[in-house]
Design a protein around this motif. Structure first.
Motif, PDB file in Angstrom:
ATOM      1  N   SER A  17       0.828  -1.203   0.000  1.00 37.00           N
ATOM      2  CA  SER A  17       0.000   0.000   0.000  1.00 37.00           C
ATOM      3  C   SER A  17       0.861   1.251   0.000  1.00 37.00           C
ATOM      4  CB  SER A  17      -0.903   0.025   1.238  1.00 37.00           C
ATOM      5  OG  SER A  17      -1.785  -1.066   1.261  1.00 37.00           O
ATOM      6  N   LEU A  18       0.301   2.315  -0.564  1.00 42.13           N
ATOM      7  CA  LEU A  18       0.888   3.640  -0.511  1.00 42.13           C
ATOM      8  C   LEU A  18      -0.241   4.648  -0.409  1.00 42.13           C
ATOM      9  CD1 LEU A  18       3.673   3.798  -3.281  1.00 42.13           C
ATOM     10  CD2 LEU A  18       4.031   3.983  -0.814  1.00 42.13           C
ATOM     11  N   ARG A  19       0.066   5.802   0.183  1.00 40.12           N
ATOM     12  CA  ARG A  19      -0.893   6.893   0.190  1.00 40.12           C
ATOM     13  C   ARG A  19      -0.237   8.124  -0.424  1.00 40.12           C
ATOM     14  NH1 ARG A  19      -4.076  10.138   5.002  1.00 40.12           N
ATOM     15  NH2 ARG A  19      -2.002  11.067   5.300  1.00 40.12           N
ATOM     16  N   LEU A  20      -0.856   8.616  -1.469  1.00 46.39           N
ATOM     17  CA  LEU A  20      -0.400   9.849  -2.107  1.00 46.39           C
ATOM     18  C   LEU A  20      -1.187  11.032  -1.550  1.00 46.39           C
ATOM     19  CD1 LEU A  20      -0.210   8.731  -5.854  1.00 46.39           C
ATOM     20  CD2 LEU A  20       1.505   8.481  -4.045  1.00 46.39           C
ATOM     21  N   SER A  21      -0.506  12.160  -1.465  1.00 45.82           N
ATOM     22  CA  SER A  21      -1.148  13.398  -1.017  1.00 45.82           C
ATOM     23  C   SER A  21      -0.957  14.468  -2.077  1.00 45.82           C
ATOM     24  CB  SER A  21      -0.530  13.876   0.293  1.00 45.82           C
ATOM     25  OG  SER A  21      -0.680  12.936   1.327  1.00 45.82           O
ATOM     26  N   CYS A  22      -1.919  15.364  -2.146  1.00 52.31           N
ATOM     27  CA  CYS A  22      -1.833  16.489  -3.079  1.00 52.31           C
ATOM     28  C   CYS A  22      -2.375  17.720  -2.375  1.00 52.31           C
ATOM     29  CB  CYS A  22      -2.619  16.212  -4.345  1.00 52.31           C
ATOM     30  SG  CYS A  22      -2.715  17.621  -5.466  1.00 52.31           S
ATOM     31  N   ALA A  23      -1.499  18.681  -2.164  1.00 52.59           N
ATOM     32  CA  ALA A  23      -1.889  19.935  -1.533  1.00 52.59           C
ATOM     33  C   ALA A  23      -2.052  21.004  -2.611  1.00 52.59           C
ATOM     34  CB  ALA A  23      -0.835  20.368  -0.528  1.00 52.59           C
ATOM     35  N   ALA A  24      -3.159  21.716  -2.552  1.00 49.47           N
ATOM     36  CA  ALA A  24      -3.430  22.752  -3.545  1.00 49.47           C
ATOM     37  C   ALA A  24      -3.715  24.082  -2.860  1.00 49.47           C
ATOM     38  CB  ALA A  24      -4.626  22.363  -4.414  1.00 49.47           C
ATOM     39  N   SER A  25      -3.545  25.147  -3.604  1.00 45.77           N
ATOM     40  CA  SER A  25      -3.864  26.469  -3.077  1.00 45.77           C
ATOM     41  C   SER A  25      -5.343  26.538  -2.716  1.00 45.77           C
ATOM     42  CB  SER A  25      -3.550  27.540  -4.119  1.00 45.77           C
ATOM     43  OG  SER A  25      -2.192  27.526  -4.473  1.00 45.77           O
ATOM     44  N   LYS A  26      -5.608  27.223  -1.620  1.00 45.99           N
ATOM     45  CA  LYS A  26      -6.980  27.322  -1.130  1.00 45.99           C
ATOM     46  C   LYS A  26      -7.899  27.948  -2.182  1.00 45.99           C
ATOM     47  CE  LYS A  26      -9.686  29.198   2.710  1.00 45.99           C
ATOM     48  NZ  LYS A  26      -9.645  29.966   3.977  1.00 45.99           N
ATOM     49  N   SER A  27      -7.358  28.865  -2.972  1.00 44.02           N
ATOM     50  CA  SER A  27      -8.170  29.598  -3.949  1.00 44.02           C
ATOM     51  C   SER A  27      -8.757  28.699  -5.019  1.00 44.02           C
ATOM     52  CB  SER A  27      -7.337  30.703  -4.597  1.00 44.02           C
ATOM     53  OG  SER A  27      -6.217  30.160  -5.271  1.00 44.02           O
ATOM     54  N   ILE A  28      -8.098  27.589  -5.304  1.00 42.22           N
ATOM     55  CA  ILE A  28      -8.597  26.685  -6.340  1.00 42.22           C
ATOM     56  C   ILE A  28      -9.183  25.415  -5.748  1.00 42.22           C
ATOM     57  CG2 ILE A  28      -7.092  27.564  -8.154  1.00 42.22           C
ATOM     58  CD1 ILE A  28      -5.256  25.151  -7.668  1.00 42.22           C
ATOM     59  N   PHE A  29      -8.709  25.023  -4.574  1.00 40.70           N
ATOM     60  CA  PHE A  29      -9.153  23.764  -3.977  1.00 40.70           C
ATOM     61  C   PHE A  29     -10.648  23.766  -3.725  1.00 40.70           C
ATOM     62  CE2 PHE A  29      -8.325  19.816  -1.848  1.00 40.70           C
ATOM     63  CZ  PHE A  29      -9.292  19.730  -0.862  1.00 40.70           C
ATOM     64  N   SER A  30     -11.175  24.885  -3.293  1.00 41.89           N
ATOM     65  CA  SER A  30     -12.592  24.942  -2.925  1.00 41.89           C
ATOM     66  C   SER A  30     -13.505  25.048  -4.143  1.00 41.89           C
ATOM     67  CB  SER A  30     -12.828  26.132  -2.002  1.00 41.89           C
ATOM     68  OG  SER A  30     -12.465  27.341  -2.651  1.00 41.89           O
ATOM     69  N   ILE A  31     -12.927  25.292  -5.305  1.00 40.32           N
ATOM     70  CA  ILE A  31     -13.732  25.514  -6.507  1.00 40.32           C
ATOM     71  C   ILE A  31     -13.830  24.280  -7.378  1.00 40.32           C
ATOM     72  CG2 ILE A  31     -13.885  26.828  -8.651  1.00 40.32           C
ATOM     73  CD1 ILE A  31     -12.489  29.128  -7.221  1.00 40.32           C
ATOM     74  N   TYR A  32     -12.694  23.635  -7.583  1.00 42.75           N
ATOM     75  CA  TYR A  32     -12.603  22.590  -8.579  1.00 42.75           C
ATOM     76  C   TYR A  32     -12.645  21.182  -8.004  1.00 42.75           C
ATOM     77  CZ  TYR A  32     -10.919  26.332 -11.603  1.00 42.75           C
ATOM     78  OH  TYR A  32     -10.800  27.484 -12.329  1.00 42.75           O
ATOM     79  N   ALA A  33     -13.066  20.266  -8.864  1.00 45.40           N
ATOM     80  CA  ALA A  33     -12.863  18.856  -8.548  1.00 45.40           C
ATOM     81  C   ALA A  33     -11.359  18.564  -8.572  1.00 45.40           C
ATOM     82  CB  ALA A  33     -13.580  17.981  -9.570  1.00 45.40           C
ATOM     83  N   MET A  34     -10.971  17.545  -7.834  1.00 45.58           N
ATOM     84  CA  MET A  34      -9.566  17.133  -7.784  1.00 45.58           C
ATOM     85  C   MET A  34      -9.459  15.741  -8.398  1.00 45.58           C
ATOM     86  SD  MET A  34      -7.859  19.539  -6.068  1.00 45.58           S
ATOM     87  CE  MET A  34      -6.412  18.749  -5.384  1.00 45.58           C
ATOM     88  N   GLY A  35      -8.440  15.557  -9.220  1.00 46.24           N
ATOM     89  CA  GLY A  35      -8.271  14.265  -9.857  1.00 46.24           C
ATOM     90  C   GLY A  35      -6.860  13.741  -9.752  1.00 46.24           C
ATOM     91  N   TRP A  36      -6.747  12.426  -9.729  1.00 41.24           N
ATOM     92  CA  TRP A  36      -5.453  11.748  -9.845  1.00 41.24           C
ATOM     93  C   TRP A  36      -5.389  11.066 -11.205  1.00 41.24           C
ATOM     94  CZ3 TRP A  36      -1.389  12.289  -6.759  1.00 41.24           C
ATOM     95  CH2 TRP A  36      -1.586  12.743  -5.449  1.00 41.24           C
ATOM     96  N   TYR A  37      -4.304  11.287 -11.891  1.00 41.71           N
ATOM     97  CA  TYR A  37      -4.021  10.668 -13.174  1.00 41.71           C
ATOM     98  C   TYR A  37      -2.690   9.941 -13.056  1.00 41.71           C
ATOM     99  CZ  TYR A  37      -7.627  13.650 -15.243  1.00 41.71           C
ATOM    100  OH  TYR A  37      -8.813  14.256 -15.547  1.00 41.71           O
ATOM    101  N   ARG A  38      -2.437   9.044 -13.992  1.00 41.39           N
ATOM    102  CA  ARG A  38      -1.139   8.381 -14.028  1.00 41.39           C
ATOM    103  C   ARG A  38      -0.704   8.167 -15.461  1.00 41.39           C
ATOM    104  NH1 ARG A  38      -2.864   2.407 -11.644  1.00 41.39           N
ATOM    105  NH2 ARG A  38      -4.002   1.668 -13.493  1.00 41.39           N
ATOM    106  N   GLN A  39       0.612   8.094 -15.619  1.00 40.72           N
ATOM    107  CA  GLN A  39       1.185   7.857 -16.934  1.00 40.72           C
ATOM    108  C   GLN A  39       2.349   6.896 -16.802  1.00 40.72           C
ATOM    109  OE1 GLN A  39       2.332  11.386 -19.110  1.00 40.72           O
ATOM    110  NE2 GLN A  39       2.240  10.296 -21.050  1.00 40.72           N
ATOM    111  N   ALA A  40       2.176   5.735 -17.417  1.00 48.92           N
ATOM    112  CA  ALA A  40       3.224   4.725 -17.444  1.00 48.92           C
ATOM    113  C   ALA A  40       4.102   4.955 -18.673  1.00 48.92           C
ATOM    114  CB  ALA A  40       2.612   3.340 -17.471  1.00 48.92           C
ATOM    115  N   PRO A  41       5.342   4.459 -18.661  1.00 48.23           N
ATOM    116  CA  PRO A  41       6.228   4.651 -19.816  1.00 48.23           C
ATOM    117  C   PRO A  41       5.605   4.127 -21.099  1.00 48.23           C
ATOM    118  CG  PRO A  41       7.472   3.834 -17.945  1.00 48.23           C
ATOM    119  CD  PRO A  41       6.022   3.788 -17.544  1.00 48.23           C
TER     120      PRO A  41
END
Length: 111
Positions: A17-41
């Motif tokens: 297991s792993l836990r990823l974190s993503c901190a965003a500016s307050k000005s955008i965090f409260s407005i937008y949806a947040m997404g996780w994406y990934r890209q393999a080689p």
């Protein structure tokens, strides 16, 4: 200044297991949806999970039942809890908040 910053990647054995974190500016965090994406080689970037400002979630079929996305509005942070990791989960994981992207964090699943 707007920022989106990921952390928590690393090397883990299959089944771990792993836990990823993503901190965003307050000005955008409260407005937008947040997404996780990934890209393999050699592959295109793909959506892993998304959470709206209201807390609704959606997951890629490949991670359903193994990954959980959540958000802490007090900390302007979104998390991706990844369990039962597989080698095919190896990728650079990116956080998106509206028009803004983080720099990515490497997740490697290998024995």
């Amino acid at each position: 200044q707007v920022h989106v910053v990921e952390s928590g990647g690393g090397l883990v054995q299959p089944g771990g297991s792993l836990r990823l974190s993503c901190a965003a500016s307050k000005s955008i965090f409260s407005i937008y949806a947040m997404g996780w994406y990934r890209q393999a080689p050699g592959k295109q970037r793909e959506l892993v999970a998304v959470i709206t400002s209201g807390g609704n979630t959606n997951y890629a079929d490949s991670v359903k039942g193994r990954f959980t996305i959540s958000r802490d509005n007090a900390k302007n942070t979104v998390y991706l809890q990844m369990n039962s990791l597989k080698p095919e989960d190896t990728a650079v994981y990116y956080c998106q908040c509206g028009y803004y992207w983080g720099q990515g964090t490497q997740v490697t699943v290998s024995s």
